[in-house]
Design a protein around this motif. Structure first.
Motif, PDB file in Angstrom:
ATOM      1  N   ASP A  50      59.152  41.649  35.360  1.00  0.00           N
ATOM      2  CA  ASP A  50      59.219  40.188  35.317  1.00  0.00           C
ATOM      3  C   ASP A  50      59.232  39.593  36.722  1.00  0.00           C
ATOM      4  OD1 ASP A  50      59.233  37.753  34.002  1.00  0.00           O
ATOM      5  OD2 ASP A  50      61.415  37.630  33.905  1.00  0.00           O
ATOM      6  N   TRP A  51      58.379  40.142  37.575  1.00  0.00           N
ATOM      7  CA  TRP A  51      58.231  39.609  38.919  1.00  0.00           C
ATOM      8  C   TRP A  51      57.165  38.536  38.940  1.00  0.00           C
ATOM      9  CZ3 TRP A  51      57.904  45.056  41.627  1.00  0.00           C
ATOM     10  CH2 TRP A  51      59.186  45.614  41.644  1.00  0.00           C
ATOM     11  N   GLN A  52      57.353  37.556  39.776  1.00  0.00           N
ATOM     12  CA  GLN A  52      56.351  36.509  39.922  1.00  0.00           C
ATOM     13  C   GLN A  52      55.133  37.076  40.643  1.00  0.00           C
ATOM     14  OE1 GLN A  52      57.580  33.114  42.191  1.00  0.00           O
ATOM     15  NE2 GLN A  52      55.706  31.979  41.821  1.00  0.00           N
ATOM     16  N   VAL A  53      53.973  36.861  40.049  1.00  0.00           N
ATOM     17  CA  VAL A  53      52.738  37.317  40.666  1.00  0.00           C
ATOM     18  C   VAL A  53      52.230  36.238  41.611  1.00  0.00           C
ATOM     19  CG1 VAL A  53      50.361  38.037  40.256  1.00  0.00           C
ATOM     20  CG2 VAL A  53      52.151  38.736  38.668  1.00  0.00           C
ATOM     21  N   VAL A  54      52.186  36.551  42.884  1.00  0.00           N
ATOM     22  CA  VAL A  54      51.706  35.610  43.895  1.00  0.00           C
ATOM     23  C   VAL A  54      50.229  35.924  44.166  1.00  0.00           C
ATOM     24  CG1 VAL A  54      52.017  34.716  46.228  1.00  0.00           C
ATOM     25  CG2 VAL A  54      53.997  35.515  44.910  1.00  0.00           C
ATOM     26  N   PRO A  55      49.291  35.019  43.788  1.00  0.00           N
ATOM     27  CA  PRO A  55      47.865  35.326  43.935  1.00  0.00           C
ATOM     28  C   PRO A  55      47.482  35.829  45.318  1.00  0.00           C
ATOM     29  CG  PRO A  55      48.145  33.304  42.688  1.00  0.00           C
ATOM     30  CD  PRO A  55      49.513  33.690  43.194  1.00  0.00           C
ATOM     31  N   GLY A  56      48.054  35.259  46.366  1.00  0.00           N
ATOM     32  CA  GLY A  56      47.691  35.665  47.712  1.00  0.00           C
ATOM     33  C   GLY A  56      48.126  37.072  48.067  1.00  0.00           C
ATOM     34  N   HIS A  57      49.037  37.646  47.269  1.00  0.00           N
ATOM     35  CA  HIS A  57      49.514  38.995  47.542  1.00  0.00           C
ATOM     36  C   HIS A  57      48.798  40.038  46.689  1.00  0.00           C
ATOM     37  CE1 HIS A  57      53.608  37.397  49.217  1.00  0.00           C
ATOM     38  NE2 HIS A  57      52.568  37.063  49.950  1.00  0.00           N
ATOM     39  N   LEU A  58      47.939  39.587  45.794  1.00  0.00           N
ATOM     40  CA  LEU A  58      47.177  40.513  44.964  1.00  0.00           C
ATOM     41  C   LEU A  58      45.961  41.022  45.731  1.00  0.00           C
ATOM     42  CD1 LEU A  58      47.089  38.579  41.572  1.00  0.00           C
ATOM     43  CD2 LEU A  58      48.417  40.626  42.069  1.00  0.00           C
ATOM     44  N   PRO A  59      45.547  42.277  45.497  1.00  0.00           N
ATOM     45  CA  PRO A  59      44.280  42.724  46.070  1.00  0.00           C
ATOM     46  C   PRO A  59      43.155  41.820  45.559  1.00  0.00           C
ATOM     47  CG  PRO A  59      45.524  44.570  45.174  1.00  0.00           C
ATOM     48  CD  PRO A  59      46.212  43.323  44.708  1.00  0.00           C
ATOM     49  N   PHE A  60      42.389  41.247  46.469  1.00  0.00           N
ATOM     50  CA  PHE A  60      41.340  40.316  46.049  1.00  0.00           C
ATOM     51  C   PHE A  60      40.071  41.036  45.630  1.00  0.00           C
ATOM     52  CE2 PHE A  60      40.257  41.161  50.412  1.00  0.00           C
ATOM     53  CZ  PHE A  60      38.873  41.145  50.454  1.00  0.00           C
ATOM     54  N   GLN A  61      39.919  42.304  46.071  1.00  0.00           N
ATOM     55  CA  GLN A  61      38.654  43.006  45.875  1.00  0.00           C
ATOM     56  C   GLN A  61      38.244  43.174  44.411  1.00  0.00           C
ATOM     57  OE1 GLN A  61      41.036  43.861  47.955  1.00  0.00           O
ATOM     58  NE2 GLN A  61      40.219  44.417  49.972  1.00  0.00           N
ATOM     59  N   PRO A  62      39.160  43.602  43.502  1.00  0.00           N
ATOM     60  CA  PRO A  62      38.733  43.769  42.105  1.00  0.00           C
ATOM     61  C   PRO A  62      38.163  42.486  41.506  1.00  0.00           C
ATOM     62  CG  PRO A  62      40.807  44.892  42.469  1.00  0.00           C
ATOM     63  CD  PRO A  62      40.535  44.089  43.713  1.00  0.00           C
ATOM     64  N   TRP A  63      38.811  41.337  41.792  1.00  0.00           N
ATOM     65  CA  TRP A  63      38.309  40.057  41.273  1.00  0.00           C
ATOM     66  C   TRP A  63      36.912  39.788  41.830  1.00  0.00           C
ATOM     67  CZ3 TRP A  63      36.164  35.484  42.501  1.00  0.00           C
ATOM     68  CH2 TRP A  63      36.292  34.400  41.624  1.00  0.00           C
ATOM     69  N   LEU A  64      36.737  39.993  43.130  1.00  0.00           N
ATOM     70  CA  LEU A  64      35.461  39.697  43.766  1.00  0.00           C
ATOM     71  C   LEU A  64      34.367  40.636  43.270  1.00  0.00           C
ATOM     72  CD1 LEU A  64      33.876  38.027  45.774  1.00  0.00           C
ATOM     73  CD2 LEU A  64      34.620  39.584  47.599  1.00  0.00           C
ATOM     74  N   VAL A  65      34.682  41.908  43.114  1.00  0.00           N
ATOM     75  CA  VAL A  65      33.694  42.870  42.620  1.00  0.00           C
ATOM     76  C   VAL A  65      33.214  42.472  41.225  1.00  0.00           C
ATOM     77  CG1 VAL A  65      33.366  45.254  41.840  1.00  0.00           C
ATOM     78  CG2 VAL A  65      34.500  44.788  44.024  1.00  0.00           C
ATOM     79  N   GLU A  66      34.151  42.113  40.356  1.00  0.00           N
ATOM     80  CA  GLU A  66      33.768  41.711  38.999  1.00  0.00           C
ATOM     81  C   GLU A  66      32.922  40.447  39.023  1.00  0.00           C
ATOM     82  OE1 GLU A  66      35.807  40.707  34.640  1.00  0.00           O
ATOM     83  OE2 GLU A  66      37.053  41.444  36.308  1.00  0.00           O
ATOM     84  N   ALA A  67      33.282  39.508  39.885  1.00  0.00           N
ATOM     85  CA  ALA A  67      32.507  38.261  39.978  1.00  0.00           C
ATOM     86  C   ALA A  67      31.125  38.516  40.563  1.00  0.00           C
ATOM     87  CB  ALA A  67      33.269  37.253  40.829  1.00  0.00           C
ATOM     88  N   LEU A  68      31.027  39.409  41.550  1.00  0.00           N
ATOM     89  CA  LEU A  68      29.723  39.734  42.145  1.00  0.00           C
ATOM     90  C   LEU A  68      28.790  40.363  41.127  1.00  0.00           C
ATOM     91  CD1 LEU A  68      30.911  41.189  45.580  1.00  0.00           C
ATOM     92  CD2 LEU A  68      29.319  39.261  45.320  1.00  0.00           C
ATOM     93  N   ARG A  69      29.348  41.127  40.215  1.00  0.00           N
ATOM     94  CA  ARG A  69      28.539  41.843  39.221  1.00  0.00           C
ATOM     95  C   ARG A  69      28.471  41.093  37.897  1.00  0.00           C
ATOM     96  NH1 ARG A  69      30.934  47.849  40.711  1.00  0.00           N
ATOM     97  NH2 ARG A  69      29.347  48.352  42.271  1.00  0.00           N
ATOM     98  N   ARG A  70      28.922  39.881  37.869  1.00  0.00           N
ATOM     99  CA  ARG A  70      28.945  39.084  36.641  1.00  0.00           C
ATOM    100  C   ARG A  70      27.554  38.980  36.033  1.00  0.00           C
ATOM    101  NH1 ARG A  70      27.776  33.727  35.724  1.00  0.00           N
ATOM    102  NH2 ARG A  70      28.779  32.770  33.911  1.00  0.00           N
ATOM    103  N   GLY A  71      27.492  39.272  34.734  1.00  0.00           N
ATOM    104  CA  GLY A  71      26.230  39.100  34.008  1.00  0.00           C
ATOM    105  C   GLY A  71      25.188  40.141  34.277  1.00  0.00           C
ATOM    106  N   ARG A  72      25.544  41.235  34.953  1.00  0.00           N
ATOM    107  CA  ARG A  72      24.562  42.282  35.228  1.00  0.00           C
ATOM    108  C   ARG A  72      24.781  43.437  34.272  1.00  0.00           C
ATOM    109  NH1 ARG A  72      23.753  43.758  41.363  1.00  0.00           N
ATOM    110  NH2 ARG A  72      21.884  44.604  40.372  1.00  0.00           N
ATOM    111  N   PRO A  73      23.929  43.613  33.256  1.00  0.00           N
ATOM    112  CA  PRO A  73      24.081  44.662  32.254  1.00  0.00           C
ATOM    113  C   PRO A  73      24.159  46.039  32.902  1.00  0.00           C
ATOM    114  CG  PRO A  73      22.343  43.147  31.613  1.00  0.00           C
ATOM    115  CD  PRO A  73      22.698  42.838  33.041  1.00  0.00           C
ATOM    116  N   GLY A  74      25.071  46.866  32.363  1.00  0.00           N
ATOM    117  CA  GLY A  74      25.179  48.226  32.858  1.00  0.00           C
ATOM    118  C   GLY A  74      26.092  48.380  34.038  1.00  0.00           C
ATOM    119  N   LEU A  75      26.568  47.246  34.592  1.00  0.00           N
ATOM    120  CA  LEU A  75      27.477  47.318  35.736  1.00  0.00           C
ATOM    121  C   LEU A  75      28.852  46.869  35.284  1.00  0.00           C
ATOM    122  CD1 LEU A  75      25.294  45.768  38.560  1.00  0.00           C
ATOM    123  CD2 LEU A  75      25.859  48.172  38.242  1.00  0.00           C
ATOM    124  N   PRO A  76      29.932  47.434  35.867  1.00  0.00           N
ATOM    125  CA  PRO A  76      31.293  47.058  35.463  1.00  0.00           C
ATOM    126  C   PRO A  76      31.606  45.624  35.823  1.00  0.00           C
ATOM    127  CG  PRO A  76      31.301  48.649  37.325  1.00  0.00           C
ATOM    128  CD  PRO A  76      29.877  48.451  36.927  1.00  0.00           C
TER     129      PRO A  76
END
Length: 316
Positions: free
Chosen positions: A290-316
Motif C-alpha cells: 500500500d505504498w503510494q506510486v510516484v510516477p516520476g519514480h517509476l521506470p519510464f522505459q516499459p511505458w515508452l516501449v509499449e507506446a512506441l510499438r503501439r498498433g504494430r502486430p506481432g510486437l509486444p
C-alpha cells in the motif's frame, strides 16, 4: 420449599425461553443448569434464578462461547466482559480469514485458474504472515550476488519485501498471489538476478554519446512522467503526441529520419535491461505494501516501449 417462588417444569421453561426441551435437558444433565427441585416422581423444576441462568447460557452459546467457558462464567471464575473481549478478538480473526477467503475466491473467479494452479493458490493463502515473508526472503537469498550490481539489487529487494496486511483488499491479495507465482518461477529468478534494478541513464542508449544519451533519456523520462500523471495509457490515442515528441527529439539528436525503423530501434534500446516482469514485480510490491506510486519514480522505459510499438502486430 416455601411455596412462594414459582417453579417451572422443563416444558414451561421451554415455552418461556423458546429453547427446545431436549437442549434444556442436556444443559441440566451436564451440570450447567441444575434443577431447583425434583418432584417425588423425579421430574425437574426450575425457579426464576434458573431461568436467568438458562438465558445467560443461551446468550453465550449464540455468541459461539464454548461450554467449558460458559461453566467458568456461571461459576464466577471469569466475567462475561472478559469472555466477550476474548470472543471479540477471535471473531475479528475469523472475519479477517473470511475476507481473505472471499478475496481469493474473487481472484480465482477473475483468473480462471486450472486445478493445479488453484491448488497452488490454496497452499499459498494458507501461509502465515511469517511464512509468506520467509518465502520472499528465501527467494531473495537464492539470487546470484556475485557482482556489485547484483549486491545492490539484492539490497533493494530486501528493503522492499512485500508484506500482506492482516485485512488486505482484493487488489492486495491479487498482487500477493501474482508475486508468489513470479518468485516460484525459476525463469523469473534468473531475470531478477540480472535486472532487479534499471541500468543507469547513461547506459540506456548503448552506442550513443554519453551526453546525448543523458539528454534524450531526461527528455523521455519527463514526457512519460507527465503522461502517466495525466492517466494516459501507452495504448491510448493520447500517447501518440508523447511518442512523436520523444521520437522527433531522438531523430534530431541522432540525425536519423523519423519512421518505423527509428521507433523500433528506440524500443529495443529502451527495452534493454528493463524486463517487464521485473517492473511488474515492483508494481505488485507497491500494491501489497500500500505504498503510494510516484510516477516520476517509476521506470519510464516499459511505458515508452509499449507506446512506441503501439498498433504494430506481432510486437509486444
Amino acid at each position: 420449599m416455601n411455596g412462594t417462588t414459582p417453579l417451572h417444569s422443563i416444558g414451561s421453561l421451554s415455552t418461556l425461553t423458546g429453547v427446545p426441551v431436549r437442549t434444556i435437558r442436556f444443559y441440566s444433565d451436564v451440570g450447567l443448569l441444575p434443577p431447583t427441585h425434583r418432584t417425588p416422581a423425579g421430574y425437574r423444576s426450575y425457579d426464576s434464578t434458573a431461568l436467568i441462568r438458562l438465558q445467560t447460557i443461551c446468550a453465550l452459546r449464540e455468541l459461539d462461547v464454548d461450554l467449558p467457558t460458559i461453566r467458568r462464567v456461571l461459576g464466577g471464575d471469569v466475567s462475561v466482559a472478559e469472555v466477550a473481549a476474548a470472543q471479540s478478538e477471535a471473531t475479528e480473526l475469523r472475519i479477517r480469514a473470511l475476507r481473505l477467503r472471499q478475496s481469493v475466491l474473487r481472484h480465482l473467479a477473475r483468473r480462471g485458474y486450472d486445478p493445479e494452479a488453484t491448488a497452488l493458490v490454496q497452499q499459498l493463502i494458507r501461509l502465515t504472515s511469517e511464512e509468506r515473508r520467509r518465502l520472499v526472503t528465501d527467494f531473495i537469498d537464492g539470487l546470484t550476488t556475485g557482482t556489485p550490481a547484483a549486491h545492490a539489487a539484492t539490497a533493494a529487494l530486501r528493503s522492499a519485501v512485500p508484506d500482506l496486511p492482516d485485512d488486505p483488499t482484493d487488489a492486495q491479495v491479487a498482487a500477493w498471489m501474482e508475486i508468489a507465482e513470479l518468485i516460484t518461477d525459476n525463469g523469473f529468478r534468473a531475470r531478477m538476478a540480472h535486472a532487479a534494478l534499471p541500468p543507469a541513464d547513461e547506459d540506456a542508449l548503448p552506442g550513443v554519446a554519453a551526453g546525448t544519451a543523458a539528454d534524450l533519456v531526461a527528455f523521455a523520462r519527463q514526457a512519460v512522467t507527465a503522461a502517466r500523471e495525466s492517466g494516459t495509457d501507452p495504448q491510448d490515442e493520447e500517447a501518440v503526441p508523447v511518442v512523436d515528441a520523444v521520437v522527433a527529439r531522438c531523430a534530431s539528436a541522432l540525425g536519423r529520419p523519423v519512421g518505423p525503423e527509428l521507433k523500433e530501434w528506440m524500443a529495443g534500446r529502451f527495452e534493454e535491461g528493463h524486463d517487464p516482469r521485473v517492473a511488474r514485480y515492483w508494481r505488485l510490491v507497491w500494491t501489497v505494501n500500500d505504498w503510494q506510486v510516484v510516477p516520476g519514480h517509476l521506470p519510464f522505459q516499459p511505458w515508452l516501449v509499449e507506446a512506441l510499438r503501439r498498433g504494430r502486430p506481432g510486437l509486444p
